[in-house]
Design an enzyme around this catalytic site. Structure first.
Site, PDB file in Angstrom:
ATOM      1  N   GLU A  30      15.119  23.789 -15.817  1.00 59.77           N
ATOM      2  CA  GLU A  30      16.080  22.865 -15.175  1.00 59.77           C
ATOM      3  C   GLU A  30      16.280  23.198 -13.693  1.00 59.77           C
ATOM      4  O   GLU A  30      15.896  24.270 -13.218  1.00 59.77           O
ATOM      5  CB  GLU A  30      17.421  22.884 -15.909  1.00 59.77           C
ATOM      6  CG  GLU A  30      18.127  24.229 -15.845  1.00 59.77           C
ATOM      7  CD  GLU A  30      19.649  24.114 -15.877  1.00 59.77           C
ATOM      8  OE1 GLU A  30      20.203  23.307 -15.106  1.00 59.77           O
ATOM      9  OE2 GLU A  30      20.266  24.854 -16.669  1.00 59.77           O
ATOM     10  N   LYS A 165      28.520  30.617 -21.789  1.00 57.17           N
ATOM     11  CA  LYS A 165      29.382  31.455 -20.967  1.00 57.17           C
ATOM     12  C   LYS A 165      30.824  31.319 -21.445  1.00 57.17           C
ATOM     13  O   LYS A 165      31.246  30.234 -21.836  1.00 57.17           O
ATOM     14  CB  LYS A 165      29.271  30.995 -19.519  1.00 57.17           C
ATOM     15  CG  LYS A 165      29.674  32.025 -18.515  1.00 57.17           C
ATOM     16  CD  LYS A 165      29.322  31.581 -17.128  1.00 57.17           C
ATOM     17  CE  LYS A 165      27.906  31.996 -16.757  1.00 57.17           C
ATOM     18  NZ  LYS A 165      27.528  31.526 -15.425  1.00 57.17           N
TER      19      LYS A 165
HETATM   20  N1  PSU Z   1      26.197  27.190 -17.473  1.00 58.66           N
HETATM   21  C1  PSU Z   1      25.737  28.243 -16.781  1.00 58.66           C
HETATM   22  N2  PSU Z   1      24.948  28.030 -15.688  1.00 58.66           N
HETATM   23  C2  PSU Z   1      24.612  26.763 -15.263  1.00 58.66           C
HETATM   24  C3  PSU Z   1      25.101  25.649 -16.021  1.00 58.66           C
HETATM   25  C4  PSU Z   1      25.895  25.900 -17.096  1.00 58.66           C
HETATM   26  O1  PSU Z   1      26.033  29.372 -17.135  1.00 58.66           O
HETATM   27  O2  PSU Z   1      23.901  26.612 -14.255  1.00 58.66           O
HETATM   28  C5  PSU Z   1      24.729  24.253 -15.573  1.00 58.66           C
HETATM   29  C6  PSU Z   1      23.587  23.688 -16.441  1.00 58.66           C
HETATM   30  O3  PSU Z   1      22.768  22.867 -15.626  1.00 58.66           O
HETATM   31  C7  PSU Z   1      24.338  22.820 -17.445  1.00 58.66           C
HETATM   32  C8  PSU Z   1      25.461  22.297 -16.607  1.00 58.66           C
HETATM   33  O4  PSU Z   1      23.555  21.790 -18.001  1.00 58.66           O
HETATM   34  O5  PSU Z   1      25.854  23.378 -15.788  1.00 58.66           O
HETATM   35  C9  PSU Z   1      26.620  21.793 -17.460  1.00 58.66           C
HETATM   36  O6  PSU Z   1      27.546  21.126 -16.635  1.00 58.66           O
HETATM   37  P1  PSU Z   1      28.752  20.328 -17.323  1.00 58.66           P
HETATM   38  O7  PSU Z   1      29.612  21.364 -17.958  1.00 58.66           O
HETATM   39  O8  PSU Z   1      29.423  19.632 -16.172  1.00 58.66           O
HETATM   40  O9  PSU Z   1      28.121  19.388 -18.305  1.00 58.66           O
END
Ligand code: PSU
Ligand code: MN
Length: 312
Positions: A30, A165
């Site tokens: 990604e 996380k």
């Molecule tokens: N969690 C992490 N590192 C990240 C992400 C999540 O520890 O870089 C990023 C990933 O790209 C994930 C996105 O798909 O954040 C999720 O964002 P949201 O919670 O807004 O859906």
């Protein structure tokens, strides 16, 4: 309405297309982790090293991102450099943003959700990242649940990650995945890892020891006609695990600041990630990088095993 020659919305690089046509194992990667998840230049160095690690396991890396509105599977080094350098200036693109960014011919970084969409469309089954999005703490009133979870429910791609996380509610995230029929496997572990920490205290659905075992389960899952993805939780190597006494207070503080500042929607995750990083110093960035490397290794191995299965 379909796309036209004039407006190609989606593209697989020749390098990745050839690999897929030849039946070679491919691993999707990604780009939000590059643009929004890590600072420059470590983000660029990490992204390029992750590709190298995938190659070293005998698979072909396919970093996904949006360049000039085109959702691309298999970014060139220069394109990765562009997203790494622009960082937060490029849009973080989840499923609902795709059409908007494509129509504007803008650059964009793909989240786990949109990377899965692109990988699936290209025919890539395995994807490595750091951590997936999930159910946020306080979601019972904020409704903040990452679109990554819905994507896992509907798109058959296996996501290798270091779990979730603890900025998130890990228990609720697992409940959600259960409801939507997404298997959660633990690579050599009984409990889902919690990113910087090896053990979240929440059990997985199946413990596996080898990439071959993961491949067998994926073949069975998809062979049964199920269309959901899968989560492969791969714990951070012990020597890089963080001290909970350092990480947990940092997470609590970041969460409290985000509430006070009224951070909402798609800004929540990048805000929390950046704040935790600042509060824990450079050390957490080093751990973050190492766990991504570890996931790239395991994803490479799974992709190789999956191809071996499909062609046997
Ligand atoms: N969690 C992490 N590192 C990240 C992400 C999540 O520890 O870089 C990023 C990933 O790209 C994930 C996105 O798909 O954040 C999720 O964002 P949201 O919670 O807004 O859906
Ligand atoms: Mn959200």
């Amino acid at each position: 309405m379909t796309e036209t020659k004039k407006y190609p919305f989606f593209r697989v690089s020749p390098r990745v297309a050839q690999a897929l046509a030849a039946g070679q194992p491919v691993v999707a990667l990604e780009s939000t982790i590059i643009s929004h998840g890590m600072p420059y230049p470590q983000n660029l160095e990490t992204a390029l090293e992750v590709e190298e690690i995938v190659r070293s396991r005998g698979a072909v890396p396919a970093t996904v991102g949006i360049i000039g509105g085109v959702l691309t599977v298999g970014l060139e080094t220069e394109e990765i450099r562009l997203l790494a350098h622009k960082g937060n200036e490029v849009a973080k693109v989840s499923r609902r943003d795709l059409g908007i960014i494509a129509a504007r011919k803008a650059h964009g970084a793909t989240t786990v959700a949109t990377t899965m969409i692109a990988a699936h469309r290209a025919g890539v089954r395995v994807f490595a990242t750091g951590g997936i999005g999930g159910v946020h703490r306080g979601a019972t009133s904020s409704f903040d649940i990452s679109a990554d979870l819905q994507e896992l429910a509907r798109t058959p791609v296996a996501v290798v990650c270091a779990g979730v996380k603890s900025i998130l509610d890990i228990g609720l995230t697992l409940e959600y995945l259960e409801t939507y029929g997404v298997p959660v496997l633990g690579m050599g572990c009984d409990n889902l890892p919690a990113f910087f920490l090896r053990d979240s205290g929440f059990g997985v659905d199946g413990r596996v020891e080898t990439a071959a075992e993961v491949a067998e389960m994926l073949v069975a899952h998809w062979g049964l006609g199920l269309v959901s993805g899968a989560v492969i939780g791969n714990p951070i190597p012990p020597q890089f695990e963080e001290d909970p006494a350092r990480v947990i207070p940092a997470i609590e503080q970041a969460l409290s600041e985000s509430r006070k500042q009224g951070i909402r929607g798609k800004d929540t995750t990048p805000f929390l990630l950046a704040r935790v990083k600042e509060l824990t110093g450079g050390e957490s960035l080093a751990s973050n990088i190492q766990l991504v490397f570890n996931n790239a290794r395991v994803a490479g191995d799974i992709a190789v095993q999956l191809e071996a299965h499909i062609h046997s």
